[in-house]
Design a protein around this motif. Structure first.
Motif, PDB file in Angstrom:
ATOM      1  N   MET A   1       0.826  -1.190   0.000  1.00  0.00           N
ATOM      2  CA  MET A   1       0.000   0.000   0.000  1.00  0.00           C
ATOM      3  C   MET A   1       0.867   1.249   0.000  1.00  0.00           C
ATOM      4  O   MET A   1       1.969   1.251   0.546  1.00  0.00           O
ATOM      5  N   LEU A   2       0.344   2.291  -0.560  1.00  0.00           N
ATOM      6  CA  LEU A   2       1.073   3.548  -0.661  1.00  0.00           C
ATOM      7  C   LEU A   2       1.394   4.121   0.719  1.00  0.00           C
ATOM      8  O   LEU A   2       2.521   4.556   0.976  1.00  0.00           O
ATOM      9  N   GLN A   3       0.423   4.114   1.618  1.00  0.00           N
ATOM     10  CA  GLN A   3       0.632   4.692   2.939  1.00  0.00           C
ATOM     11  C   GLN A   3       1.698   3.926   3.718  1.00  0.00           C
ATOM     12  O   GLN A   3       2.513   4.532   4.417  1.00  0.00           O
ATOM     13  N   ASP A   4       1.731   2.603   3.599  1.00  0.00           N
ATOM     14  CA  ASP A   4       2.744   1.802   4.283  1.00  0.00           C
ATOM     15  C   ASP A   4       4.140   2.171   3.801  1.00  0.00           C
ATOM     16  O   ASP A   4       5.079   2.259   4.597  1.00  0.00           O
ATOM     17  N   ASP A  39     -12.107   1.822   7.350  1.00  0.00           N
ATOM     18  CA  ASP A  39     -11.463   2.170   6.079  1.00  0.00           C
ATOM     19  C   ASP A  39     -10.236   1.294   5.855  1.00  0.00           C
ATOM     20  O   ASP A  39      -9.677   0.723   6.787  1.00  0.00           O
ATOM     21  N   GLU A  40      -9.814   1.210   4.601  1.00  0.00           N
ATOM     22  CA  GLU A  40      -8.602   0.464   4.281  1.00  0.00           C
ATOM     23  C   GLU A  40      -7.365   1.089   4.918  1.00  0.00           C
ATOM     24  O   GLU A  40      -6.467   0.395   5.370  1.00  0.00           O
ATOM     25  N   CYS A  41      -7.324   2.396   4.919  1.00  0.00           N
ATOM     26  CA  CYS A  41      -6.156   3.123   5.402  1.00  0.00           C
ATOM     27  C   CYS A  41      -6.614   4.176   6.404  1.00  0.00           C
ATOM     28  O   CYS A  41      -7.336   5.099   6.045  1.00  0.00           O
ATOM     29  N   THR A  42      -6.195   4.039   7.640  1.00  0.00           N
ATOM     30  CA  THR A  42      -6.539   5.011   8.672  1.00  0.00           C
ATOM     31  C   THR A  42      -5.291   5.312   9.492  1.00  0.00           C
ATOM     32  O   THR A  42      -4.607   4.401   9.935  1.00  0.00           O
ATOM     33  N   THR A  43      -5.011   6.591   9.681  1.00  0.00           N
ATOM     34  CA  THR A  43      -3.874   7.001  10.496  1.00  0.00           C
ATOM     35  C   THR A  43      -4.399   7.751  11.708  1.00  0.00           C
ATOM     36  O   THR A  43      -5.185   8.684  11.573  1.00  0.00           O
ATOM     37  N   MET A  44      -3.947   7.308  12.887  1.00  0.00           N
ATOM     38  CA  MET A  44      -4.349   7.947  14.143  1.00  0.00           C
ATOM     39  C   MET A  44      -3.095   8.300  14.925  1.00  0.00           C
ATOM     40  O   MET A  44      -2.038   7.696  14.731  1.00  0.00           O
ATOM     41  N   PHE A  45      -3.243   9.255  15.832  1.00  0.00           N
ATOM     42  CA  PHE A  45      -2.101   9.716  16.618  1.00  0.00           C
ATOM     43  C   PHE A  45      -2.401   9.572  18.098  1.00  0.00           C
ATOM     44  O   PHE A  45      -3.491   9.917  18.562  1.00  0.00           O
ATOM     45  N   PHE A  46      -1.420   9.088  18.841  1.00  0.00           N
ATOM     46  CA  PHE A  46      -1.521   8.930  20.291  1.00  0.00           C
ATOM     47  C   PHE A  46      -0.254   9.494  20.927  1.00  0.00           C
ATOM     48  O   PHE A  46       0.836   9.379  20.368  1.00  0.00           O
ATOM     49  N   TYR A  47      -0.434  10.099  22.099  1.00  0.00           N
ATOM     50  CA  TYR A  47       0.703  10.604  22.867  1.00  0.00           C
ATOM     51  C   TYR A  47       0.473  10.238  24.318  1.00  0.00           C
ATOM     52  O   TYR A  47      -0.531  10.648  24.916  1.00  0.00           O
ATOM     53  N   ARG A  48       1.362   9.444  24.863  1.00  0.00           N
ATOM     54  CA  ARG A  48       1.260   8.970  26.248  1.00  0.00           C
ATOM     55  C   ARG A  48      -0.109   8.365  26.538  1.00  0.00           C
ATOM     56  O   ARG A  48      -0.782   8.714  27.499  1.00  0.00           O
ATOM     57  N   LEU A  56      -7.984  18.732  10.227  1.00  0.00           N
ATOM     58  CA  LEU A  56      -7.482  18.765   8.861  1.00  0.00           C
ATOM     59  C   LEU A  56      -8.402  19.546   7.933  1.00  0.00           C
ATOM     60  O   LEU A  56      -8.144  19.653   6.739  1.00  0.00           O
ATOM     61  N   GLY A  57      -9.508  20.056   8.467  1.00  0.00           N
ATOM     62  CA  GLY A  57     -10.470  20.781   7.648  1.00  0.00           C
ATOM     63  C   GLY A  57     -11.495  19.875   6.999  1.00  0.00           C
ATOM     64  O   GLY A  57     -12.295  20.323   6.192  1.00  0.00           O
ATOM     65  N   THR A  58     -11.487  18.581   7.333  1.00  0.00           N
ATOM     66  CA  THR A  58     -12.410  17.633   6.711  1.00  0.00           C
ATOM     67  C   THR A  58     -13.655  17.377   7.548  1.00  0.00           C
ATOM     68  O   THR A  58     -14.588  16.765   7.070  1.00  0.00           O
ATOM     69  N   GLY A  59     -13.641  17.796   8.800  1.00  0.00           N
ATOM     70  CA  GLY A  59     -14.778  17.536   9.673  1.00  0.00           C
ATOM     71  C   GLY A  59     -14.545  16.368  10.602  1.00  0.00           C
ATOM     72  O   GLY A  59     -15.088  16.312  11.688  1.00  0.00           O
ATOM     73  N   ASN A  60     -13.736  15.403  10.203  1.00  0.00           N
ATOM     74  CA  ASN A  60     -13.406  14.273  11.060  1.00  0.00           C
ATOM     75  C   ASN A  60     -12.028  14.511  11.651  1.00  0.00           C
ATOM     76  O   ASN A  60     -11.012  14.361  10.981  1.00  0.00           O
ATOM     77  N   LYS A  63      -9.135  11.039  12.881  1.00  0.00           N
ATOM     78  CA  LYS A  63      -8.206  10.213  12.106  1.00  0.00           C
ATOM     79  C   LYS A  63      -8.034  10.766  10.703  1.00  0.00           C
ATOM     80  O   LYS A  63      -8.808  11.592  10.243  1.00  0.00           O
ATOM     81  N   ILE A  64      -6.990  10.277  10.036  1.00  0.00           N
ATOM     82  CA  ILE A  64      -6.780  10.555   8.617  1.00  0.00           C
ATOM     83  C   ILE A  64      -7.179   9.282   7.890  1.00  0.00           C
ATOM     84  O   ILE A  64      -6.580   8.234   8.104  1.00  0.00           O
ATOM     85  N   SER A  65      -8.189   9.356   7.061  1.00  0.00           N
ATOM     86  CA  SER A  65      -8.723   8.143   6.438  1.00  0.00           C
ATOM     87  C   SER A  65      -8.402   8.055   4.947  1.00  0.00           C
ATOM     88  O   SER A  65      -9.155   7.474   4.184  1.00  0.00           O
TER      89      SER A  65
END
Length: 104
Positions: A1-4, A39-48, A56-60, A63-65
């Motif tokens: 996959m491109l994201q990987d 979704d096939e591709c989802t990016t999430m962020f965690f800190y501690r 991102l201006g998308t409303g969600n 995550k980045i989907s």
């Protein structure tokens, strides 16, 4: 996959402030309903152990989907998330607006 491929290529550059994990949601279904991971591709962020949301201006903001193909763009988002999370913010604003109002 491109994201990987993008994640693997930037892992060395962001190793001082981020760790990248790739998880198959079919093998680890624990958070699928909580974070709406379908979704096939989802990016999430965690800190501690805390979920950091990104505007991102998308409303969600959870995550980045979609796949981000630009490596520097993704590094910039990771850096903004890290800086905001270190200051205790649960929501950070992306350096670029991904809403459709600028895509004609």
């Amino acid at each position: 996959m491109l994201q990987d491929e993008v994640l693997c290529s930037i892992a060395e550059k962001v190793k001082n402030f981020a760790v990248i994990y790739c998880v198959d949601i079919d093998e680890v279904p624990d958070f699928n309903s909580m974070y709406e991971l379908y979704d096939e591709c989802t990016t999430m962020f965690f800190y501690r152990n805390k979920h950091i949301m990104v505007d991102l201006g998308t409303g969600n903001n959870n995550k980045i989907s979609w796949a981000l193909a630009d490596k520097q763009e993704f590094i910039d988002i990771i850096e903004i998330v890290y800086r905001g999370a270190r200051k205790g913010r649960g929501l950070v604003v992306s350096p670029k607006d991904y809403s459709t109002k600028y895509r004609y």
